[in-house]
Design an enzyme around this catalytic site. Structure first.
Site, mmCIF file in Angstrom:
data_model
loop_
_atom_site.group_PDB
_atom_site.id
_atom_site.type_symbol
_atom_site.label_atom_id
_atom_site.label_comp_id
_atom_site.label_asym_id
_atom_site.label_seq_id
_atom_site.Cartn_x
_atom_site.Cartn_y
_atom_site.Cartn_z
ATOM 1 N N CYS A 1 0.815 -1.202 0.000
ATOM 2 C CA CYS A 1 0.000 0.000 0.000
ATOM 3 C C CYS A 1 0.856 1.264 0.000
ATOM 4 O O CYS A 1 1.978 1.262 0.504
ATOM 5 C CB CYS A 1 -0.880 0.020 1.238
ATOM 6 S SG CYS A 1 -1.802 -1.480 1.492
ATOM 7 N N GLU B 1 7.752 -15.134 -11.038
ATOM 8 C CA GLU B 1 7.033 -13.974 -10.494
ATOM 9 C C GLU B 1 6.542 -13.037 -11.581
ATOM 10 O O GLU B 1 5.514 -12.405 -11.431
ATOM 11 C CB GLU B 1 7.853 -13.237 -9.425
ATOM 12 C CG GLU B 1 8.991 -12.397 -9.904
ATOM 13 C CD GLU B 1 9.685 -11.624 -8.772
ATOM 14 O OE1 GLU B 1 9.005 -11.100 -7.888
ATOM 15 O OE2 GLU B 1 10.919 -11.555 -8.799
HETATM 16 O O1 M6R Z 1 12.895 -5.394 0.052
HETATM 17 P P1 M6R Z 1 13.382 -6.789 0.306
HETATM 18 O O2 M6R Z 1 14.705 -7.057 -0.368
HETATM 19 O O3 M6R Z 1 13.444 -7.135 1.754
HETATM 20 O O4 M6R Z 1 12.329 -7.727 -0.366
HETATM 21 C C1 M6R Z 1 12.407 -9.111 -0.216
HETATM 22 C C2 M6R Z 1 11.518 -9.815 -1.219
HETATM 23 O O5 M6R Z 1 10.187 -9.447 -1.031
HETATM 24 C C3 M6R Z 1 11.923 -9.510 -2.658
HETATM 25 O O6 M6R Z 1 13.251 -9.845 -2.912
HETATM 26 C C4 M6R Z 1 11.023 -10.275 -3.640
HETATM 27 O O7 M6R Z 1 11.261 -11.637 -3.547
HETATM 28 C C5 M6R Z 1 11.233 -9.761 -5.057
HETATM 29 N N1 M6R Z 1 9.968 -9.482 -5.667
HETATM 30 C C6 M6R Z 1 11.905 -10.710 -5.947
HETATM 31 O O8 M6R Z 1 12.092 -10.174 -7.204
#
Ligand code: M6R
Length: 601
Positions: free
Chosen positions: A2, A483
């Site tokens: 959000c 994804e």
């Molecule tokens: O912001 P973050 O690196 O903590 O996010 C972790 C995951 O949500 C993020 O790497 C997610 O898997 C991506 N969409 C992958 O491309």
């Protein structure tokens, strides 16, 4: 996830707010809405789907100069117009990021007290509770302060109270929220890009701070309701960095930025001398056990980091998904270091894992992209990657920059521990210098990966296999593909395939096999042949010229020292995923159901 923006000032608010909201689109959302004050009355307009749907319902010339708006990523209740924010009950209208965990019990109590709810959201419960407490306290600040003692969970609120229609109130716990002053008015926002067109100066609220914004003033109160002064931060990126610059998608643009990102990240910590590494990383020397904790791609970075550190530094490394780590029993010892990896620095599970380690008295270090984010602020040590603003939900350049940091840490620690000799160090440093050009060359070769993507994009499932560090890369390649393309994809350790999964391989099933670790290549080739014998369409990714043809497609990458190899190997996998998704007509930058920054548990 959000997004929040609010404006009160001397100009019309709708154009500013909608512009800001559009700059938050990259976070991922499924409905959008706005509340503005006109003639002392609060009007709410909201719609399911994209902001463009909401825009059709708005008159941009409406003479209102105060409003709050939101992009919602559904958590409580389906993604529809009723559940979209803002919500309003009694005297309060609210936009909300985060989750109020005890909302269900609160809702029952409020229903018993006569409140009637239209939506399934926790946010509407927040409106009602505030309203109820305000009736007793007759003071907005006191009511806001009191709800913080009742809510459990995470929240960033933008609030309008009908008894004070010239002000926006803001309140946060865990979910980030900033306030900012611009020449013609004041803003609240969940994220800097929302306000960057108007100012690059902002104040990050701390947990339980309350901000009151009027058109000429921002007052911040701490949790004891004392007025408090906060540090004003300057965002050093540019608004252009959040634009596509001629690329069809942010993801493609960000892939193309990777040579620069690598250079910027390395140069920030390393000037060519071991002394510079010592200056930046010497605090790491005393740890002899490491836990790396992260989510998604950042977790995959951790797997690469584990392989490098264990092989070249001789220290045991445990890598855990943050959502598991935060609830599991951890066996720390005196010299354990917990490394959190996060692009956004706001991922709820990673933040919780950080807090858990800190509570247990363990030293924490964060590898983060977003400056001033919660994880960066709370960790004992921070290493920033220099990826700049990453907009595409699928991470590419931040992932590569995280790998670059693990390479640097390995080089430094290995050299200190004498597990990397002077001679080997020189070889690594020679390759390090060449890396930006090699990354660029690998990207420039995109047509050859695109041709392969054109051959496999219609398949219903695609496998990735590899051993050791190549398995860690397989996991990232597979995540990238699924994804954004929605094609089912699984990554397997090459030797494990025959223990079950190989039954899924039939004629023409694509198997992307990664083999860059010289000592394991032969073993992986045997596993590839097993899939080939069952009809697989094999795409072989390697840094060595194969001596026989056991594959259908070859992606040959440049060979560099193993500490740096993954940084090159990942690039074709990113481009392959991109083109498969593009051929399938997917929404590449904002894949369905996903959010850029996952701020809920
Ligand atoms: O912001 P973050 O690196 O903590 O996010 C972790 C995951 O949500 C993020 O790497 C997610 O898997 C991506 N969409 C992958 O491309």
């Amino acid at each position: 996830m959000c997004g929040i923006i609010g404006y009160v000032g001397h100009n019309l608010c709708i154009p500013k707010i909608i512009h800001g909201l559009e700059n938050l689109e990259y976070r991922g959302y499924d409905s959008a809405g706005i509340a503005y004050v006109l003639n002392n009355k609060t009007k709410i307009i909201k719609e399911k789907g994209k902001i463009s749907n909401l825009k059709k319902l708005l008159d941009f010339d409406t003479t209102t100069n105060l409003g709050i708006a939101h992009t919602r990523w559904a958590t409580h209740g389906e993604a529809n117009k009723i559940n979209a924010h803002p919500h309003s009950l009694g005297k309060f209208t609210i936009v909300h990021n985060g989750i109020i965990e005890n909302y269900s019990k609160l809702k029952q109590e409020l229903e018993n007290n006569g409140y009637v709810f239209k939506s399934e959201t926790d946010t509407e419960v927040a409106c009602a509770l505030l309203d109820e407490i305000y009736k007793q306290e007759k003071d907005i600040l006191k009511a806001l302060n009191k709800v913080t003692k009742i809510f459990r969970g995470s929240y960033a609120f933008g609030i309008i109270c009908s008894d004070d229609p010239n002000a926006i109130y803001a309140l946060r716990c865990t979910s980030p929220l900033i306030v900012a002053n611009s020449p013609d008015g004041n803003f609240i926002a969940s994220d800097v890009p929302a306000i960057l067109k108007y100012t690059n100066k902002y104040i990050l609220l701390d947990d339980f701070d309350i901000a009151k914004l009027t058109k000429d003033n921002i007052i911040i109160y701490d949790e004891f309701l004392h007025e408090t002064k906060k540090k004003v931060n300057t965002f050093s990126g540019t608004f252009e960095s959040a634009a596509k610059n001629g690329y069809e998608h942010f993801m493609l643009k960000e892939i193309h930025e990777q040579d620069k990102v690598f250079k910027d990240t390395i140069n920030f910590y390393f000037d060519g001398t071991i002394e510079s590494l010592k200056k930046n990383f010497s605090f790491l020397k005393k740890y002899n056990k490491i836990d790396i904790v992260a989510c998604g791609s950042a977790y995959h970075t951790g797997l690469v980091g584990k392989s490098l550190i264990e092989n070249y530094v001789n220290i045991p490394v445990n890598v855990e998904v943050a959502s598991e780590y935060r609830y599991k029993r951890c066996f720390y010892d005196y010299n354990t270091l917990v490394i959190l990896v996060s692009q956004s620095g706001e991922t709820a599970d990673t933040l919780a894992a950080l807090r858990k380690a800190k509570n247990d008295g363990i030293t924490t270090m964060a590898i983060v992209n977003v400056v001033g984010s919660s994880i960066a602020r709370e960790a004992d040590h921070v290493i920033y990657i220099k990826a700049g603003c990453e907009i595409a939900v699928a991470t590419t350049k931040a992932y590569l920059a995280q790998l670059a940091i693990f390479s640097l840490l390995t080089i430094y620690l290995g050299y200190q521990n004498k597990t990397i000799s002077e001679n080997e160090l020189n070889i690594i440093l020679d390759d390090l210098k060449k890396m930006p050009k090699l990354i660029n060359d690998t990207i420039k070769n995109y047509n050859s990966y695109f041709n392969i993507a054109d051959k496999i994009y219609k398949n219903k499932q695609i496998f990735f296999i590899g051993r050791g560090i190549d398995y860690a890369l397989s996991m990232e390649g597979s995540l990238k593909l699924k994804e954004i393309s929605y094609i089912n994809s699984v990554a397997y350790q090459a030797g494990e395939l025959k223990h079950g999964t190989i039954s899924l391989i039939t004629k023409n099933t694509p198997v992307i096999a990664i083999a860059t670790d010289t000592k394991l290549i032969e073993k992986t080739i045997s596993n590839i042949k097993e899939t080939k014998a069952r009809g697989a369409y094999v795409i072989y990714v390697s840094n060595e010229e194969p001596s026989e043809k056991f594959y259908d497609e070859l992606i040959k990458i440049h060979k560099v020292h193993p500490i740096l190899q993954s940084i090159l190997t990942i690039v074709p996998l990113q481009l392959l995923a991109y083109k498969v998704a593009k051929n399938n007509g997917c929404d590449i930058d904002q894949p369905r159901n996903l959010a850029k920054s996952v701020t809920v548990e």
